[in-house]
Each structure stands twice: as structure tokens, then as C-alpha cells.
Design an enzyme around this catalytic site. Structure first.
Site, PDB file in Angstrom:
ATOM      1  N   GLU A   5      64.568  17.931  99.021  1.00  0.00           N
ATOM      2  CA  GLU A   5      64.097  18.379  97.703  1.00  0.00           C
ATOM      3  C   GLU A   5      64.575  19.794  97.431  1.00  0.00           C
ATOM      4  O   GLU A   5      64.751  20.584  98.356  1.00  0.00           O
ATOM      5  CB  GLU A   5      62.558  18.368  97.665  1.00  0.00           C
ATOM      6  CG  GLU A   5      61.962  17.147  96.994  1.00  0.00           C
ATOM      7  CD  GLU A   5      62.159  17.113  95.481  1.00  0.00           C
ATOM      8  OE1 GLU A   5      63.090  17.777  94.970  1.00  0.00           O
ATOM      9  OE2 GLU A   5      61.397  16.415  94.811  1.00  0.00           O
ATOM     10  N   ASP A   6      64.783  20.100  96.172  1.00  0.00           N
ATOM     11  CA  ASP A   6      65.126  21.477  95.823  1.00  0.00           C
ATOM     12  C   ASP A   6      63.886  22.351  95.821  1.00  0.00           C
ATOM     13  O   ASP A   6      63.920  23.477  96.299  1.00  0.00           O
ATOM     14  CB  ASP A   6      65.840  21.533  94.458  1.00  0.00           C
ATOM     15  CG  ASP A   6      65.112  20.756  93.381  1.00  0.00           C
ATOM     16  OD1 ASP A   6      64.401  19.790  93.713  1.00  0.00           O
ATOM     17  OD2 ASP A   6      65.239  21.106  92.197  1.00  0.00           O
TER      18      ASP A   6
ATOM     19  N   VAL B 172      61.897  29.292  87.879  1.00  0.00           N
ATOM     20  CA  VAL B 172      63.205  29.521  88.504  1.00  0.00           C
ATOM     21  C   VAL B 172      64.200  28.429  88.120  1.00  0.00           C
ATOM     22  O   VAL B 172      63.835  27.261  87.975  1.00  0.00           O
ATOM     23  CB  VAL B 172      63.089  29.613  90.049  1.00  0.00           C
ATOM     24  CG1 VAL B 172      62.353  30.888  90.428  1.00  0.00           C
ATOM     25  CG2 VAL B 172      62.390  28.407  90.660  1.00  0.00           C
TER      26      VAL B 172
ATOM     27  N   ASP C 233      56.495  22.153  94.430  1.00  0.00           N
ATOM     28  CA  ASP C 233      55.707  22.966  93.495  1.00  0.00           C
ATOM     29  C   ASP C 233      54.255  22.489  93.557  1.00  0.00           C
ATOM     30  O   ASP C 233      53.514  22.853  94.465  1.00  0.00           O
ATOM     31  CB  ASP C 233      56.345  22.779  92.112  1.00  0.00           C
ATOM     32  CG  ASP C 233      55.901  23.793  91.095  1.00  0.00           C
ATOM     33  OD1 ASP C 233      54.755  24.223  91.155  1.00  0.00           O
ATOM     34  OD2 ASP C 233      56.701  24.170  90.215  1.00  0.00           O
TER      35      ASP C 233
ATOM     36  N   ASP D 136      66.607  23.156  86.907  1.00  0.00           N
ATOM     37  CA  ASP D 136      66.929  23.227  85.483  1.00  0.00           C
ATOM     38  C   ASP D 136      65.791  23.748  84.631  1.00  0.00           C
ATOM     39  O   ASP D 136      64.636  23.804  85.052  1.00  0.00           O
ATOM     40  CB  ASP D 136      67.291  21.824  84.959  1.00  0.00           C
ATOM     41  CG  ASP D 136      66.050  20.937  84.798  1.00  0.00           C
ATOM     42  OD1 ASP D 136      65.273  20.837  85.775  1.00  0.00           O
ATOM     43  OD2 ASP D 136      65.835  20.383  83.710  1.00  0.00           O
TER      44      ASP D 136
ATOM     45  N   LYS E  42      67.290  14.960  89.962  1.00  0.00           N
ATOM     46  CA  LYS E  42      68.636  15.492  90.025  1.00  0.00           C
ATOM     47  C   LYS E  42      68.665  16.852  90.725  1.00  0.00           C
ATOM     48  O   LYS E  42      69.713  17.300  91.165  1.00  0.00           O
ATOM     49  CB  LYS E  42      69.186  15.717  88.596  1.00  0.00           C
ATOM     50  CG  LYS E  42      69.305  14.501  87.735  1.00  0.00           C
ATOM     51  CD  LYS E  42      69.691  14.993  86.314  1.00  0.00           C
ATOM     52  CE  LYS E  42      69.398  13.935  85.312  1.00  0.00           C
ATOM     53  NZ  LYS E  42      69.528  14.420  83.937  1.00  0.00           N
ATOM     54  N   GLY E  43      67.497  17.502  90.768  1.00  0.00           N
ATOM     55  CA  GLY E  43      67.454  18.896  91.215  1.00  0.00           C
ATOM     56  C   GLY E  43      68.076  19.147  92.577  1.00  0.00           C
ATOM     57  O   GLY E  43      68.650  20.211  92.816  1.00  0.00           O
TER      58      GLY E  43
ATOM     59  N   ARG F 104      71.508  24.169  85.847  1.00  0.00           N
ATOM     60  CA  ARG F 104      71.642  23.568  87.189  1.00  0.00           C
ATOM     61  C   ARG F 104      72.901  24.066  87.895  1.00  0.00           C
ATOM     62  O   ARG F 104      72.958  24.130  89.107  1.00  0.00           O
ATOM     63  CB  ARG F 104      71.710  22.039  87.101  1.00  0.00           C
ATOM     64  CG  ARG F 104      70.439  21.356  86.616  1.00  0.00           C
ATOM     65  CD  ARG F 104      70.560  19.859  86.851  1.00  0.00           C
ATOM     66  NE  ARG F 104      69.611  19.061  86.078  1.00  0.00           N
ATOM     67  CZ  ARG F 104      68.360  18.784  86.449  1.00  0.00           C
ATOM     68  NH1 ARG F 104      67.883  19.269  87.561  1.00  0.00           N
ATOM     69  NH2 ARG F 104      67.590  18.026  85.692  1.00  0.00           N
TER      70      ARG F 104
ATOM     71  N   LYS G  50      56.916  26.677  96.524  1.00  0.00           N
ATOM     72  CA  LYS G  50      56.013  27.511  95.719  1.00  0.00           C
ATOM     73  C   LYS G  50      54.593  27.179  96.164  1.00  0.00           C
ATOM     74  O   LYS G  50      53.883  26.416  95.496  1.00  0.00           O
ATOM     75  CB  LYS G  50      56.151  27.121  94.232  1.00  0.00           C
ATOM     76  CG  LYS G  50      57.017  28.008  93.403  1.00  0.00           C
ATOM     77  CD  LYS G  50      56.826  27.601  91.939  1.00  0.00           C
ATOM     78  CE  LYS G  50      57.934  28.118  91.071  1.00  0.00           C
ATOM     79  NZ  LYS G  50      57.806  27.618  89.684  1.00  0.00           N
TER      80      LYS G  50
HETATM   81  C1  PRP Z   1      61.437  18.997  90.091  1.00  0.00           C
HETATM   82  C2  PRP Z   1      61.945  19.160  91.511  1.00  0.00           C
HETATM   83  C3  PRP Z   1      60.995  18.323  92.308  1.00  0.00           C
HETATM   84  C4  PRP Z   1      59.700  18.413  91.526  1.00  0.00           C
HETATM   85  C5  PRP Z   1      58.784  19.368  92.210  1.00  0.00           C
HETATM   86  O1  PRP Z   1      61.994  17.832  89.587  1.00  0.00           O
HETATM   87  O2  PRP Z   1      63.265  18.723  91.652  1.00  0.00           O
HETATM   88  O3  PRP Z   1      61.400  16.984  92.374  1.00  0.00           O
HETATM   89  O4  PRP Z   1      60.035  18.897  90.228  1.00  0.00           O
HETATM   90  O5  PRP Z   1      57.633  19.584  91.483  1.00  0.00           O
HETATM   91  P1  PRP Z   1      56.181  19.111  91.939  1.00  0.00           P
HETATM   92  O6  PRP Z   1      55.994  19.550  93.359  1.00  0.00           O
HETATM   93  O7  PRP Z   1      55.292  19.870  90.972  1.00  0.00           O
HETATM   94  O8  PRP Z   1      56.055  17.650  91.745  1.00  0.00           O
HETATM   95  P2  PRP Z   1      61.989  17.410  88.039  1.00  0.00           P
HETATM   96  O9  PRP Z   1      60.890  16.416  87.809  1.00  0.00           O
HETATM   97  O10 PRP Z   1      61.976  18.642  87.193  1.00  0.00           O
HETATM   98  O11 PRP Z   1      63.354  16.611  87.890  1.00  0.00           O
HETATM   99  P3  PRP Z   1      64.852  17.066  88.250  1.00  0.00           P
HETATM  100  O12 PRP Z   1      64.942  17.091  89.762  1.00  0.00           O
HETATM  101  O13 PRP Z   1      65.709  15.995  87.658  1.00  0.00           O
HETATM  102  O14 PRP Z   1      65.090  18.419  87.648  1.00  0.00           O
END
Ligand code: PRP
Length: 180
Positions: free
Chosen positions: A98-99, A152, A102, A158, A42-43, A164, A130
């Protein structure tokens, strides 16, 4: 929500500038291509909504939802498809939206999953990067801005499904996620 934020990392204006720059760059790079934006929910929903309006060439959109984090702070590396793309990607020039990038675990899974469906090409556009947290060697082709290794939230990001809807990105006060 405001009182839970330690400091602002990216203001609304800074985000808008980054989105405008990315939109212009993608519009130029894909002007003779068959652009399909794939938003990873959802991010990325807030970024996707703004980025697609900063793109001036025809494009299509689709959505995928995977889980990797659960409700905690650290990545588990577990990825499960919660919602799949609606349409085939064969022949499309896919840009994954992607948001945040990481550990890279989510995107490396999504890349190999979409790659197996024979797109014409596949690239990554992330608003936040990151780089210090990478667990797998993966880099985005389009990056809005680099962020330090802090927790963040906002602009789609979130903590426990909250924050969000903050219009900027801020660092969460540690006492919020360190609560027993
Ligand atoms: C977050 C973000 C990316 C992912 C990045 O999603 O939106 O999809 O983590 O992290 P990574 O590089 O360590 O894999 P999350 O799984 O928290 O779900 P969301 O988008 O619904 O918040």
C-alpha cells in the site's frame, strides 16, 4: 504541479532509502517462503514498481483495485472491489503493498477479503503511515515512514486523480482542495 505543493514531506532520496530498507527486510523475512506481492491500485503502483526491484528473492505479483475515497479528501468508509486478483492466493505468503495507511478502512476490508481465500500468511507493507487518523485498529508489519495528518500527494498518491506522477511526496496547498 510544483506550484500547488506547500512543502516536501519525503524527497526522492528519502523515499528511495525507505524502499531499499523495506526491500532488504522483506527479502530476508521471506527467503524460505512463497512470496506474493499484492499491490492495491492505483496509489501503490509507483511504490510497487520500486519495491519489487528492491526485493532480491523470487516473488510473484498481483493487483487489486478498490474504491474508498471517491474524489474528496475524507474517507467515506465505502469499499468496493473494482478489480480483483487474477490468481488464487491459497498457499502463498501474501504481502499487501500500500502507498498509505490512513483510517485503515481499506486495508481491513482487503485483509479480511484475502484472508477468506486461505493464504499461507498475510502481512502489510505500507510506504506511508498516518497513525493519527486510524478509525479501525490495524497496523502495518512494514512501514516506510510515518507522516502527519496533512493532505499528501505524489509518488502515487493523488488528489482528484492528479499529482500521482510527482517523484516526491508533498503537502498540497489547502486552497487547492478547498476551492468551491
Ligand atoms: C488510498 C490509498 C489507500 C487508502 C488508504 O486509496 O491508496 O488504498 O486510500 O486510506 P484508508 O486507510 O483511510 O482506507 P484511494 O481510495 O484514494 O484510491 P487510489 O489508490 O486509487 O488513489
Amino acid at each position: 504541479m510544483e506550484q500547488d505543493i506547500k512543502k516536501v514531506l519525503a524527497s526522492e532520496e528519502e523515499i528511495a532509502q525507505a524502499v531499499k530498507r523495506l526491500g532488504a527486510q522483506i527479502s530476508e523475512d521471506y527467503k524460505d517462503k512463497n512470496l506474493l506481492l499484492v499491490s492495491v491500485l492505483k496509489g501503490s503502483v509507483v511504490f510497487m514498481a520500486d519495491l519489487m526491484r528492491a526485493i532480491t528473492i523470487p516473488c510473484q505479483i498481483d493487483f487489486m483495485s478498490v474504491s474508498s475515497y471517491g474524489s474528496g479528501v475524507k474517507t467515506s468508509g465505502v469499499v468496493k472491489i473494482l478489480l480483483d486478483l487474477n490468481n488464487p492466493v491459497a498457499g502463498y505468503d501474501v504481502v499487501i503493498v500500500e502507498d498509505i495507511l490512513d483510517s485503515g478502512l481499506t486495508l481491513s476490508y482487503i485483509i479480511s477479503n484475502i484472508q477468506s481465500r486461505s493464504p499461507a500468511s498475510i502481512k502489510i507493507c505500507t510506504l506511508f503511515d498516518k497513525p493519527s487518523c486510524r478509525q479501525v485498529p490495524i497496523e502495518a508489519d512494514y512501514v516506510g515512514m510515518k507522516v502527519p495528518d496533512e493532505f499528501v500527494v505524489g509518488y502515487g498518491l493523488d488528489y482528484n486523480e492528479k499529482y500521482r506522477n510527482l517523484p516526491y511526496v508533498g503537502v498540497l496547498k489547502p486552497e487547492i482542495y478547498e476551492k468551491p
